[in-house]
Design a protein around this motif. Structure first.
Motif, mmCIF file in Angstrom:
data_model
loop_
_atom_site.group_PDB
_atom_site.id
_atom_site.type_symbol
_atom_site.label_atom_id
_atom_site.label_comp_id
_atom_site.label_asym_id
_atom_site.label_seq_id
_atom_site.Cartn_x
_atom_site.Cartn_y
_atom_site.Cartn_z
ATOM 1 N N PRO A 61 0.834 -1.205 0.000
ATOM 2 C CA PRO A 61 0.000 0.000 0.000
ATOM 3 C C PRO A 61 0.871 1.258 0.000
ATOM 4 O O PRO A 61 1.964 1.283 0.574
ATOM 5 C CB PRO A 61 -0.810 -0.106 1.294
ATOM 6 N N THR A 220 -5.294 -3.746 0.477
ATOM 7 C CA THR A 220 -4.851 -4.391 -0.760
ATOM 8 C C THR A 220 -6.089 -4.876 -1.504
ATOM 9 O O THR A 220 -7.145 -5.099 -0.908
ATOM 10 C CB THR A 220 -3.911 -5.573 -0.482
ATOM 11 N N GLY A 226 -1.394 -3.283 -3.949
ATOM 12 C CA GLY A 226 -1.577 -2.362 -2.844
ATOM 13 C C GLY A 226 -2.369 -1.137 -3.273
ATOM 14 O O GLY A 226 -2.163 -0.600 -4.368
#
Length: 519
Positions: A61, A220, A226
């Protein structure tokens, strides 16, 4: 080309001007932080976009501040423009595939993304004092306010909570000063005025509930990519102090909430902080020390922090030393300060015998950069003159319609859009003040009313009010006998005296007369 363990950034330039050797960032060192610097228009945003795409595809992420709005294009499919295709051929990017990435738009003002809020308590007195640019004395009052809020169970959620608490402290200044030190009404008044300015600048949008859940920045997708959280910061930059304080608060929250994981195979989250110099401009030493501490220790939480700024001198040396992955775009060197910045940037790289680093920095073209990343065992690589690869997503901003669609389809849609105002310090202090006023009113109504003061009385006819009860411990004295006489009593006594006097004189004369006769 990069594999699943690295991010392909571009291809390094050989002495014969060919681009062949790939330059990569190893994911396992992605949490060792980084720096992207360069003058305006040299390609910093593209480098940020390329790295963000790489982390997202690796399942990491990303959170990035979008200062000019250009980064929003990462949410849209790229387009095959001639100069992009040519760049892909130069760096041997084959195939050059276009993508759109899973993006969540955020905005502190709630206009171009989901609102981001934090409570006053989460911000804390240190960051809040920094945000408001308070003096030492005023910061001391702010610390006392938070201490009293903790002691008295007063939740500080939004700005009106803090304003009402400060007003309460001003009313109790003497009592509080005796416990915690001098608290003056002028200091409280100065803080209140600063809060008003902050509110007008949009601080009332930031403070409140529902507060941001850090887990929403670490999402996610089902396909393993991500999520890229993009903070709309065009309007936010009109209040750079709020922007800088927000970034520092976000890092502090991550540092406090995330568990220790050591060195993972890839980061748990990566932050890109554009205009990073705002974190340190006019910042007190305590705040700079806090940034340094967070940057140094948050690595073990699996979080990578990447600063983007024009000049490497904008970042303190203590923080600069923590940044292992570096992308240096072109710098101008016309003034002494600019020349010093070039030397500073060159000195931070591991030298390459093929070229002079300081000279190369001033001659880099748009989209070129000097790149050094951490190799095996965490050793910085030899700096390479690199042509950065083209992004897979759109180069440029999304349209308003596209942004609105993405916001509506967001996984957090509706979660933060409506403000929640639950019972907190403002409501509790209002209730406390109302109860005190009611008690005072009841006490006044319970006092006896002296009705005798409103009329005249004639002494002796029983209309005199009874004396008030004594409050001392001594026995009450016996009632005094009044010497006053009524009109009737006086007349009767006068007759009696007259009659008694006549009878008495007659008796005396009779007795005396008898005595005379006896002689």
């Amino acid at each position: 080309m990069a594999d699943e363990s690295s991010i392909f950034i571009g291809a390094s330039r050989k002495p014969d001007d060919s681009y062949q050797k790939p330059e990569e960032l190893l994911l396992k060192y992605g949490n060792r932080h980084g720096l992207i610097t360069g003058a305006t228009g040299t390609g910093k945003t593209v480098s940020l976009q390329v790295l963000a795409e790489g982390f997202s595809n690796a399942g990491v992420p990303v959170f990035a501040a979008d200062i000019k709005g250009d980064l929003s294009g990462i949410a849209a499919m790229g387009e095959a423009k001639d100069f992009l295709v040519k760049r892909a051929e130069q760096v041997k990017l084959d195939p050059y595939e276009f993508q759109e990435f899973p993006v969540i738009f955020w905005d502190l003002f709630g206009e171009k993304g989901h609102p981001i809020r934090a409570t006053v308590s989460e911000m804390g007195p240190l960051l809040l004092s920094r945000l408001m640019n308070l003096t030492d004395a005023q910061e001391g009052v702010m610390n006392i306010a938070f201490k009293i809020a903790d002691e008295e169970g007063l939740l500080l959620l939004d700005m009106k909570d803090l304003q009402s608490l400060l007003a309460n402290i001003a009313d109790r200044a003497d009592e509080i000063s005796a416990r915690y030190g001098n608290v003056t009404k002028p200091s409280v008044g100065a803080i209140q005025r600063t809060l008003l300015v902050l509110e007008q600048q949009g601080g009332n949008f930031f403070f409140g509930e529902p507060a941001l859940n850090i887990a929403d920045l670490m999402r996610t997708t089902r396909d393993g990519r991500g999520a890229v959280s993009v903070l709309a910061a065009e309007k936010l930059m009109m209040n750079p102090r709020l922007y800088a304080t927000f970034l520092l608060w976000l890092m502090s929250e991550l540092f406090e909430q995330l568990p220790e994981i050591g060195d993972p195979d890839k980061p748990k989250l990566v932050f890109f902080f554009d205009e990073a110099h705002l974190l340190f401009t006019d910042a007190p030493k305590a705040l700079v020390d806090r940034v340094e501490q967070v940057v140094r220790l948050i690595r073990s939480k699996g979080v990578g922090v990447y600063f983007i700024t024009q000049n490497p001198l904008d970042v303190p040396e203590t923080v600069l030393a923590q940044l292992g992955n570096r992308v240096q775009h072109a710098l101008r060197a016309y003034t002494p300060r600019e020349q010093k910045a070039v030397r500073t940037a060159a000195d931070t790289f591991r030298a390459n015998p093929d070229f002079n680093c300081a000279e190369a920095i001033t001659k880099l073209g748009t989209g070129e950069a000097l790149i050094s990343t951490l190799e095996e065992k965490g050793v910085p690589s030899v700096v390479q003159r690199t042509l950065v690869r083209p992004p897979a997503s759109r180069l440029g901003p999304v349209t308003d319609a596209e942004r609105a669609r993405i916001i509506a389809e967001s996984p957090v849609a509706g979660q933060y859009d409506k403000t929640v105002d639950r019972e907190s310090a403002f409501e509790l202090l209002q209730k406390r003040a109302a109860d005190a006023a009611k008690a005072e009113q009841e006490a006044q109504q319970a006092e006896p009313v002296d009705s005798g003061r409103s009329r005249w009385t004639i002494p002796g006819f029983g209309d005199e009010p009874a004396p008030p009860p004594r409050t001392t411990g001594r026995p009450a004295p016996r009632p005094r006998v009044s010497n006053r006489q009524t009109v009737t009593e006086a007349a009767i006594k006068s007759v009696v005296r007259s009659v008694g006097s006549s009878v008495g004189r007659a008796l005396v004369r009779g007795i005396l007369g008898s005595l005379k006769k006896g002689f």
